[in-house]
Design a protein around this motif. Structure first.
Motif, PDB file in Angstrom:
ATOM      1  N   PRO A 111       0.815  -1.216   0.000  1.00  0.00           N
ATOM      2  CA  PRO A 111       0.000   0.000   0.000  1.00  0.00           C
ATOM      3  C   PRO A 111       0.850   1.269   0.000  1.00  0.00           C
ATOM      4  O   PRO A 111       2.013   1.179   0.351  1.00  0.00           O
ATOM      5  CB  PRO A 111      -0.776  -0.132   1.312  1.00  0.00           C
ATOM      6  N   PRO A 112       0.273   2.458  -0.380  1.00  0.00           N
ATOM      7  CA  PRO A 112      -1.098   2.689  -0.818  1.00  0.00           C
ATOM      8  C   PRO A 112      -1.307   2.280  -2.278  1.00  0.00           C
ATOM      9  O   PRO A 112      -0.490   1.545  -2.838  1.00  0.00           O
ATOM     10  CB  PRO A 112      -1.243   4.204  -0.640  1.00  0.00           C
ATOM     11  N   PHE A 113      -2.421   2.758  -2.876  1.00  0.00           N
ATOM     12  CA  PHE A 113      -2.759   2.454  -4.252  1.00  0.00           C
ATOM     13  C   PHE A 113      -1.585   2.725  -5.181  1.00  0.00           C
ATOM     14  O   PHE A 113      -0.976   3.780  -5.154  1.00  0.00           O
ATOM     15  CB  PHE A 113      -3.978   3.296  -4.665  1.00  0.00           C
ATOM     16  N   GLN A 114      -1.290   1.724  -6.001  1.00  0.00           N
ATOM     17  CA  GLN A 114      -0.234   1.826  -7.012  1.00  0.00           C
ATOM     18  C   GLN A 114      -0.653   0.920  -8.156  1.00  0.00           C
ATOM     19  O   GLN A 114      -0.784  -0.284  -7.984  1.00  0.00           O
ATOM     20  CB  GLN A 114       1.106   1.406  -6.418  1.00  0.00           C
ATOM     21  N   ILE A 115      -0.856   1.475  -9.344  1.00  0.00           N
ATOM     22  CA  ILE A 115      -1.578   0.774 -10.400  1.00  0.00           C
ATOM     23  C   ILE A 115      -0.760  -0.289 -11.117  1.00  0.00           C
ATOM     24  O   ILE A 115      -1.308  -1.149 -11.808  1.00  0.00           O
ATOM     25  CB  ILE A 115      -2.126   1.801 -11.417  1.00  0.00           C
ATOM     26  N   ASP A 116       0.564  -0.285 -10.963  1.00  0.00           N
ATOM     27  CA  ASP A 116       1.380  -1.237 -11.706  1.00  0.00           C
ATOM     28  C   ASP A 116       1.032  -2.684 -11.388  1.00  0.00           C
ATOM     29  O   ASP A 116       1.181  -3.568 -12.244  1.00  0.00           O
ATOM     30  CB  ASP A 116       2.868  -0.973 -11.470  1.00  0.00           C
ATOM     31  N   GLY A 117       0.556  -2.957 -10.172  1.00  0.00           N
ATOM     32  CA  GLY A 117       0.165  -4.319  -9.834  1.00  0.00           C
ATOM     33  C   GLY A 117      -1.014  -4.800 -10.655  1.00  0.00           C
ATOM     34  O   GLY A 117      -1.100  -6.001 -10.990  1.00  0.00           O
ATOM     35  N   ASN A 118      -1.946  -3.900 -10.979  1.00  0.00           N
ATOM     36  CA  ASN A 118      -3.052  -4.285 -11.870  1.00  0.00           C
ATOM     37  C   ASN A 118      -2.512  -4.710 -13.231  1.00  0.00           C
ATOM     38  O   ASN A 118      -2.904  -5.751 -13.781  1.00  0.00           O
ATOM     39  CB  ASN A 118      -4.024  -3.115 -12.050  1.00  0.00           C
ATOM     40  N   PHE A 119      -1.617  -3.895 -13.784  1.00  0.00           N
ATOM     41  CA  PHE A 119      -1.090  -4.196 -15.108  1.00  0.00           C
ATOM     42  C   PHE A 119      -0.210  -5.445 -15.079  1.00  0.00           C
ATOM     43  O   PHE A 119      -0.245  -6.263 -16.001  1.00  0.00           O
ATOM     44  CB  PHE A 119      -0.298  -3.003 -15.632  1.00  0.00           C
ATOM     45  N   GLY A 120       0.575  -5.599 -14.006  1.00  0.00           N
ATOM     46  CA  GLY A 120       1.426  -6.775 -13.907  1.00  0.00           C
ATOM     47  C   GLY A 120       0.631  -8.061 -13.807  1.00  0.00           C
ATOM     48  O   GLY A 120       1.019  -9.092 -14.367  1.00  0.00           O
ATOM     49  N   ALA A 121      -0.507  -8.015 -13.094  1.00  0.00           N
ATOM     50  CA  ALA A 121      -1.343  -9.209 -12.970  1.00  0.00           C
ATOM     51  C   ALA A 121      -1.970  -9.577 -14.303  1.00  0.00           C
ATOM     52  O   ALA A 121      -2.045 -10.766 -14.668  1.00  0.00           O
ATOM     53  CB  ALA A 121      -2.420  -8.975 -11.918  1.00  0.00           C
ATOM     54  N   THR A 122      -2.450  -8.586 -15.044  1.00  0.00           N
ATOM     55  CA  THR A 122      -3.020  -8.872 -16.360  1.00  0.00           C
ATOM     56  C   THR A 122      -1.968  -9.496 -17.265  1.00  0.00           C
ATOM     57  O   THR A 122      -2.232 -10.478 -17.972  1.00  0.00           O
ATOM     58  CB  THR A 122      -3.580  -7.581 -16.985  1.00  0.00           C
TER      59      THR A 122
END
Length: 787
Positions: free
Chosen positions: A673-684
């Motif tokens: 945390p906090p919100f960091q968008i790279d994890g969304n892209f890395g998971a995809t």
């Protein structure tokens, strides 16, 4: 006119239908009210931005939807609104303020003599306090105030339709159903909020963050907010127009606009700054004329036209890939589904598509600046890590899905950003290193920050430019666009390669070429030849050599070939079977640091593969197991990709499960945390690696399929070589494979399907004992392979 006709005709955003609603209609939503097949939805307004806002965007404008009832506050972002940089006192691009002749050489000598030097000592020699670096800013808040009371509202629903990129809020008060609809159009460059369908009354106001000076006026239904940041004098402007079909519209002295008794109204909002990604001043023209033209053009279009154009544009990208993991999403709010999540749930497919949605929303062709640490959404005047561009993995991770998940158009802002770093980066290369080419260190901003700061464990990373070049060459490998390689990618790669040909250091212990000083993020000592440094430079030189051979640059090709023969590869197996993080065997098996950077050669690189280098792959697995399955959100996402590349689908899926359970917020944003968008892209990206891999030159189908996905179907994934791939599977095995070739040439496909007799375009083929099939494709040809 019945209620369904009212809603269908308006598309609605604060819709107040006069048609009374019976008890059944208040509790049973109509087909229009139901979430789409791919949607996030909630049964209460959001009260906290980080975990509850629903994001919409067009690559430069972002909006966050919380969906309040009586007061709806819509946070607006414009991606170029940053403090710091030129115009801000003391900005120096991170370059040393006074010359330090021989500074890098002194550190290299210390490393040659002592092998390991502390980060604090190196930072004292090479670092400096950061001046006027700046932070990404919130633009302001569009507030819609109505007479509706939250206490009396019922049947509440707030949703984000990923397939249409449209957010919607619905609720009922006093027998009246209210609906709001929001989207951000890329073709029209505006935020759109729709109000209609009955007697609609509201007041619209736009406010900037507290402490920021701005001028606000209202005239003829147009609100104009103009100002300049105190910090750097960056000018900005917001204009929104409220278009009504009837009723009464009043311009208020405080700059707000009130609408009463209208049957329909549309709000269109445009914004801009005078930022331009041009060294050294980073300033363009005043935004007023451009913003006025954009908002006026959009205001002339009917709402159905705006909506249709937006949905068609978004769908042209989002709709390319379909993923069905064999399970349906539960009919419960998304936060409930996340709380109840079990490995293998359909939530995993939604999470995959959400990453694609977020990349489309935060990075599009024709918009400046790539997606930052928070994509495009930020409410703070001083964002976490400035919401900047960390280039020791985070910016790169943002774009991992672009190729395999079929979103090439999102790459354009990254390409432009990398290109714009060259001019300031040349200055840094010359002044810090006395080298040709260009360089950028650990992090950068929109103002050409290519130098250093003084945080000992996170200030030195000259390999960053080489990692950025990986994206350019990988884009070529996916598209086979030779003009892109010749005109855009290769000039950048050539300059970075020149820097490293100048700067590689001879290790006195074995005469190999090493990066020195070198540091493995973000722990340990400085040394020569840390594994990540060597693997990144090796990847750069290998790709540059391939490109030089293709484009006929024999001189550079010869120099690179000679350097590669002497380069330490950065891949050693240590005393306990691990892949060494450093050139020395210093790894601690109890080290569970979130960075596993020394596995770059496994992913995203292509130096370590189970088939080609089984010993190194086994060592990488040993290192991963020692590091454990914990870490921050982005770290878990990278581990999905690592385990997929090791062909361990169940462990890759375990990491996906861990990310969803422990590193995902209620709105499915990743958290550090906090919100960091790279994890969304890395998971995809990790999910694509589980389903399809192509980094070794062949098309590997279902290489890391987890047992949690025994059956499913995917269409539209992309493989390197300009190939589009669809797969259906059951019983954990591929049943059909469809490949469409964009270029002619040989295609090698690997799958367990080939272990038995199979058909290619209806023609029967015998079993292939090596599990592969090679055929010559024609451009535009479609090849269907079935068991």
């Amino acid at each position: 006119m019945d209620r369904r006709t009212v809603l269908a005709g308006t598309g609605a955003a604060v819709v107040a239908s006069k048609v009374p609603l019976g008890p059944e209609s208040l509790t049973s939503p109509s087909p229009l009210d139901k979430p789409g097949e791919l949607a996030l939805w909630y049964d209460a307004p959001g009260t906290e931005w980080e975990s509850q806002a629903l994001p919409i965007g067009n690559g430069i404008l972002g909006a966050s939807i919380l969906g309040g009832v009586g007061t709806d506050e819509i946070l607006i972002n414009e991606k170029t609104l940053w403090t710091g940089g030129p115009g801000s006192a003391g900005y120096d691009f991170g370059n040393w303020r006074t010359p330090r002749p021989g500074a890098v050489a002194r550190v290299q000598q210390a490393i040659d003599e002592r092998v390991r030097v502390s980060p604090e000592e190196v930072a004292a020699e090479l670092g400096q306090a950061r001046n006027a670096y700046g932070s990404y800013q919130a633009l302001g808040t569009l507030t819609l105030t109505t007479a509706a009371g939250a206490a009396t509202a019922g049947s509440y629903r707030r949703e984000l339709d990923l397939e249409r990129a449209v957010a919607r809020v619905q609720y009922a008060t006093d027998g009246v159903r209210h609906t709001r609809e929001y989207f951000v159009s890329h073709p029209d460059r505006v935020v759109v909020v729709r109000l209609g369908g009955g007697s609609v009354s509201f007041t619209a106001a736009f406010g900037v963050p507290e402490g920021r000076m701005a001028t606000t006026t209202a005239a003829d239904g147009r609100i104009t907010v103009a100002g300049a940041l105190d910090d750097n004098a960056l000018r900005y402007e917001v204009q929104l127009r409220i278009v009504t079909t009837d009723g009464q519209r009043t311009d208020n002295a405080d700059g707000s606009v009130t609408v009463s008794g209208a049957s329909a109204a549309t709000i269109v909002l445009a914004a801009g700054t005078d930022y331009a990604d041009r060294y050294p001043d980073y300033r363009g023209t005043d935004p007023h004329g451009k913003v006025t033209a954009i908002v006026d053009r959009a205001a002339l279009r009917a709402y159905p036209q705006l909506l249709e154009t937006h949905v068609r544009d978004h769908g042209s990208l989002f709709g390319r890939v379909r993923l069905d993991l064999g399970r349906a999403l539960p009919q419960v709010p998304t936060d409930v589904a996340l709380a109840q999540y079990q490995p293998g749930d359909a939530l995993e497919g939604l999470f995959f598509q959400y990453g694609r949605y977020l990349l489309i929303a935060s990075s599009r062709t024709g918009t400046p600046l790539p997606a930052n640490l928070q994509g495009i959404w930020n409410p703070y005047p001083s964002a976490p890590w400035s919401a900047d561009y960390h280039v020791n993995i985070n910016l790169q991770m943002n774009y991992w899905p672009a190729g395999p998940a079929n979103l090439f158009e999102t790459v354009a802002p990254l390409v432009e950003f990398i290109d714009a770093l060259r001019r300031p980066g040349r200055v840094t290369a010359r002044e810090m290193f006395g080298a040709s080419g260009w360089v950028v260190h650990n992090e950068t901003n929109p103002f050409g920050f290519t130098g250093v700061h003084d945080w000992p464990t996170a200030f030195w990373f000259p390999e960053a430019a080489a990692w950025l070049a990986w994206h350019l060459y990988d884009h070529y490998r996916f598209t086979l666009d030779e003009s892109f390689l010749r005109e855009r990618a290769f000039p950048v790669m050539r300059e970075i390669t020149r820097f490293w040909l100048d700067e590689l250091h001879v290790d006195p212990r074995d005469s190999t070429l090493v990066v020195s000083p070198s540091y493995s993020p973000e722990h340990g000592d400085f040394s020569a030849g840390a594994s990540m440094s060597q693997q990144i430079v090796r990847d750069l030189l290998t790709s540059t050599l391939e490109a030089a051979n293709l484009l006929g640059d024999r001189q550079l090709g010869g120099e690179v070939r000679a350097a590669l023969r002497r380069l330490d590869p950065g891949t050693r197996v240590g005393s306990w079977g691990q892949l060494q993080e450093w050139k020395g065997d210093w790894d601690d098996p109890a080290d569970d640091h979130r960075h596993v950077s020394h596995l770059f050669g496994l992913h995203p690189g292509r130096q370590i593969t189970p088939a080609g280098t089984p010993g190194l792959a086994a060592a990488a697995q040993t290192s991963l197991r020692a590091r454990g399955d914990g870490g921050t959100g982005w770290s878990k996402a990278w581990k999905i990709n690592f385990w997929a590349r090791l062909l361990d689908g169940d462990h890759a899926h375990l990491m996906l499960s861990e990310q969803l359970r422990t590193s995902t917020l209620r709105n499915l944003w990743d958290t550090h945390p906090p919100f960091q968008i790279d994890g969304n892209f890395g998971a995809t990206a990790g999910i694509t690696e589980m389903l399809l891999q192509s980094h070794t030159g062949s098309v590997d189908v279902l290489p890391a399929l987890p047992s949690a996905w025994p059956q499913g179907r995917v269409t539209g994934l992309r493989a390197r070589g300009d190939l589009t791939v669809g797969i259906t599977w059951s019983g954990g095995q591929a049943r059909t494979i469809a490949i469409t070739a964009g270029h002619p040439g040989a295609v090698t496909v690997r799958s367990t399907l080939f272990a038995a007799p199979h058909e290619v375009n209806g023609l029967r083929h015998p079993a292939h004992t090596d599990g592969s099939c090679t055929f010559t494709a024609r451009a535009g040809g479609r090849y269907e392979i079935s068991a």
